[in-house]
Design an enzyme around this catalytic site. Structure first.
Site, mmCIF file in Angstrom:
data_model
loop_
_atom_site.group_PDB
_atom_site.id
_atom_site.type_symbol
_atom_site.label_atom_id
_atom_site.label_comp_id
_atom_site.label_asym_id
_atom_site.label_seq_id
_atom_site.Cartn_x
_atom_site.Cartn_y
_atom_site.Cartn_z
ATOM 1 C CB SER A 442 7.392 0.994 -9.740
ATOM 2 O OG SER A 442 6.444 0.031 -9.518
ATOM 3 C CG HIS A 463 6.379 5.484 -11.941
ATOM 4 N ND1 HIS A 463 7.439 5.834 -11.148
ATOM 5 C CD2 HIS A 463 5.705 4.513 -11.279
ATOM 6 C CE1 HIS A 463 7.401 5.108 -10.043
ATOM 7 N NE2 HIS A 463 6.374 4.308 -10.104
ATOM 8 C CG ASN A 513 10.276 4.095 -6.983
ATOM 9 O OD1 ASN A 513 9.742 4.718 -6.067
ATOM 10 N ND2 ASN A 513 9.606 3.345 -7.828
#
Ligand code: NAD
Length: 732
Positions: A442, A463, A513
């Site tokens: 990640s 991912h 993210n």
């Protein structure tokens, strides 16, 4: 070639067949409406016709209105779009009302021709609204068929009479799961619920027989008969009153008022219930116009349906690479992520080798699939045979030799570059030359990890989000040297496991993210500033985020946040901008308030881990300021901080396609779905306003709100993202 054709039988039944050429399922287009009307007119006027059956030439009845058409309805509605839309809707109501009244005398309600619907299978949206206008609905006993009105799921509501008719047929309370939640059911259940009338082996034959025998009273809708009372009571009836008050509270509780369609639907139902049927249809049309005029509906349809589906079908797949479907996948690391990846792969029919350091750990990973399937059996969603079948595809082992014939490897070992490099080398030693290697990291740069691989062209990031079996987005990350075949392999794999892919370029935190961390950080930053945590959390939910930033960090855990903060700081050095946030995070970590798993975080929890409320311990450390900011300021901080990151990702070429930016944001971290995604949201605000707002936020709160050059340029040119980049975009 027309979508509707009619055949008049010697028995006196005219069968109107819906069969859109070249499509596997019927969908309604603008052009098809007048065809249907013409045939109904013809049959009603023909003395030889005694009754009419509306049937389908497919194995289903219809999937609904073509959403591409709905998405463009506003643009194609002329210079005065609200009027154009309203008139168009009233035209459609007129056709359905003509079917419903079937030529009967307005005063005596006699002399009409029976009209029935024969559904061979699925009937959704307009595909159910047309049958609801007929006098009897016959459906094949097809357990796979779905019956329902799912419009609300894409930001609209049933606006072709479905809302008004279903409420009058079933009552507001009974209709609410279908209208408000878009609930769909198999025919037998739909009959039990009262949506359709008959479930039979041969719906066409049964419908024909019925129309030939129906009497005047059989074809008069209850709401057209004298003395009609709405089932369950209209709003001023004591029982109805409770339903309507309750529904309003429930909808606002669930949607926090951000979904225009839910509000409009409630208004259409409530106001419509107070007036005669034809007036109610007009009210429905007005509210539906209101929803179509709101950019939210078009944006939701664009992101949640049209573009999501395009991405799933391979819109960004390299075209010249042959089919790369995966036969055998090796999953390395049988922890939380590896176990989930093994599960979804095995469910998709792919052979899985699940590897961990110790046999017990690998077995534990496989046991996750076992317990998942057991839960499915308990809920009657799976069978013991299915469980055995899925489990038999997973080989849990420590032996790398089992990977020799795998065509894809997905590595999900510890987030440590050294461990990942060791594993990569070990795998390379046993796999075939053309095996693609994917990492589920990640945070670690793909291009760096690829250095351990013998073939960086075949190295890629896949991912997943946690929990793997629930989260629909998969982010595919291209390293500097990743080749097209690796991209195609990853995309074909994601298609096999029926998730939605986005493909991005390698950069810190990739796309999802990169946007979500600033959201969490902004919430924490506000706590430090003395903004009331309740204001932060409610502001987030009231602007459509599924979780407030503080709840989100409690769920993902404070120590993970602290770990990422330390690593990011080490990598960025002096440029690191989040010292303020870290102060709070590190204090929480020091206090052992690690989030839900520690039963203490920004929230308090009971001993079972149930969230109780925002914690007084946090506000004791960071007292609430006397002056609190306006709700809109908190909301703008929370949405801009994510959206500007999305713009920067586009500007830097991390995002290569704006569709992926919006779809990825909604599916990946639940970015305000009503808006259609961060770029759609900025388009709603308009670039000039958004750029001004950036300047104000930058002045008040710092450089993270600095207006990106791309947005500034768009503001000067008064452009929108979808206008500038079209549907297939290249970064500026
Ligand atoms: P985890 O600690 O639950 O699982 C890691 C597993 O890898 C453990 O079972 C461990 O025994 C095994 N392992 C470690 N070294 C190994 C080796 N040399 N050979 C074989 N197995 C080995 O971690 P996780 O949460 O499943 O995360 C795994 C990866 O996925 C990490 O890179 C993480 O960053 C990434 N990721 C995690 C999440 C998340 O929400 N947890 C989300 C997306 C990606």
């Amino acid at each position: 070639m027309t979508d509707f054709t009619m055949e008049k039988g010697a028995d006196g039944v005219a069968v109107i067949t819906w069969d859109v050429p070249g499509k596997s399922m019927n969908v309604m287009s603008m052009e098809a409406w007048p065809q249907l009307e013409g045939l109904v007119d013809d049959a009603l006027a023909d003395d030889a016709v005694k009754g009419i059956v509306i049937a389908s030439g497919k194995d289903s009845f219809a999937g609904g209105m073509d959403l591409n058409v709905i998405a463009r309805m506003k643009e194609s509605a002329g210079d005065d779009p609200a009027r154009g839309l309203f008139e168009g809707l009233m035209g459609a109501h007129g056709i359905l009302r003509k079917i419903e009244r079937a030529g009967m005398d307005a005063k005596t309600n006699k002399g009409g021709k029976p009209i029935a619907a024969a559904l061979p299978g699925t009937a959704l949206g307009i595909g159910l609204e047309i049958p609801l206008a007929t006098h009897r609905i016959f459906c094949a006993d097809n357990p796979k068929a779905k019956i329902g009105l799912p419009e609300i799921m894409v930001g609209i509501f049933p606006g072709m009479g479905g809302t008004t008719r279903l409420v009058r047929k079933m009552g507001a309370m009974a209709a609410s799961p279908f209208l408000l939640e878009g609930k769909m059911m198999a025919p037998a259940k739909a009959k039990a619920a009262g949506i359709i009338d008959e479930v039979v082996a041969d719906p066409l034959a049964a419908a024909k027989e019925w129309v030939l025998n129906a009497k005047d009273a059989d074809i008069l809708k209850p709401w057209d008969a004298k003395g009609y009372k709405m089932p369950g009571g209209a709003p001023y009836h004591p029982a109805g009153f409770m339903t309507f008050v309750g529904a309003s509270a429930m909808v606002n509780g669930k949607t926090k008022g951000v979904y225009p369609a839910a509000k409009a639907l409630l208004s259409a139902v409530y106001e419509g219930a107070l007036v005669p049927f034809d007036t109610a249809l007009k009210i429905e049309a007005r509210w539906f116009t209101n929803v179509l005029m709101n950019p939210s509906s078009g944006n939701m349809i664009r992101s949640l349906f049209i573009n999501k589906e395009a991405l799933e079908k391979g819109a960004v797949r390299p075209t010249d690479v042959p089919d790369q479907r995966v036969k055998k996948v090796g999953v390395l690391g049988a922890g939380m992520m590896g176990a989930g990846i093994a599960l979804v792969s095995a469910q998709a029919g792919i052979e899985v080798v699940l590897i961990d350091q110790k046999q017990e750990a690998a077995d534990r990973g496989k046991a996750y699939t076992e317990s998942f399937m057991d839960k499915g059996i308990a809920k009657k969603k799976a069978t013991p045979e299915k469980k055995e079948e899925v489990l038999s595809r997973i080989t849990a082992t420590t032996d790398y030799a089992a990977l020799s014939d795998a065509d894809l490897i997905i590595e999900a070992v510890f987030e440590d570059p050294k461990v990942k490099a060791e594993v990569t080398k070990a795998v390379d030693a046993v796999t075939k030359e053309d095996c693609i290697f994917a990492t589920n990291t990640s945070t670690l740069p793909i291009s760096e990890l690829a250095k351990a691989s013998k073939n960086a062209e075949q190295f890629i990031g896949i991912h997943f989000f946690s929990p793997v079996e629930k989260m629909m987005l998969v982010e595919i990350i291209k390293g500097g040297e990743t080749g097209d075949r690796a991209v195609a392999k990853a995309l074909d794999f994601v298609r096999q496991i029926r998730k939605t892919p986005i493909v991005v370029n390698d950069a810190r935190f990739f796309y999802a993210n990169r946007c979500i961390i600033p959201y969490i950080n902004e919430g924490i930053r506000m706590v430090k500033e003395g903004v009331a945590p309740a204001l932060i959390e409610n502001a987030a939910k009231m602007v459509g985020m599924p979780l407030g930033p503080l709840q989100l960090v409690d769920e993902t855990s404070i120590d993970l946040g602290a770990k990422i903060a330390r690593a990011t700081k080490a990598a960025m050095g002096d440029a690191y901008p989040d010292g303020e946030v870290d102060e709070v995070i590190f204090w929480m970590e020091g206090e052992g308030r690690l989030g839900r798993k520690a039963k203490a975080g920004f929230y308090d929890y009971d001993e079972k881990g149930k969230r109780l409320g925002l914690s007084g311990v946090v506000t004791e450390q960071y007292p609430q300021a006397k002056e609190q900011p306006a709700l809109i300021d908190v909301q703008h901080r929370l949405l801009f901080v994510q959206s500007l990151e999305a713009v920067r990702a586009l500007e830097e070429g991390v995002l290569m396609d704006i569709r992926e930016g919006d779809v990825g944001a909604i599916l990946g971290w639940g970015f305000a779905p009503w808006s259609g995604g961060p770029l759609s949201w900025l388009d709603m605000l308009g670039a000039p306003y958004a750029a001004d707002r950036c300047d104000q936020l930058e002045d008040a709160h710092g450089a993270r709100f600095h207006c990106p050059d791309l947005l500034r340029d768009m503001a000067e040119k008064n452009q929108s993202f979808y206008g500038r980049f079209g549907d297939v975009s290249e970064a500026a």
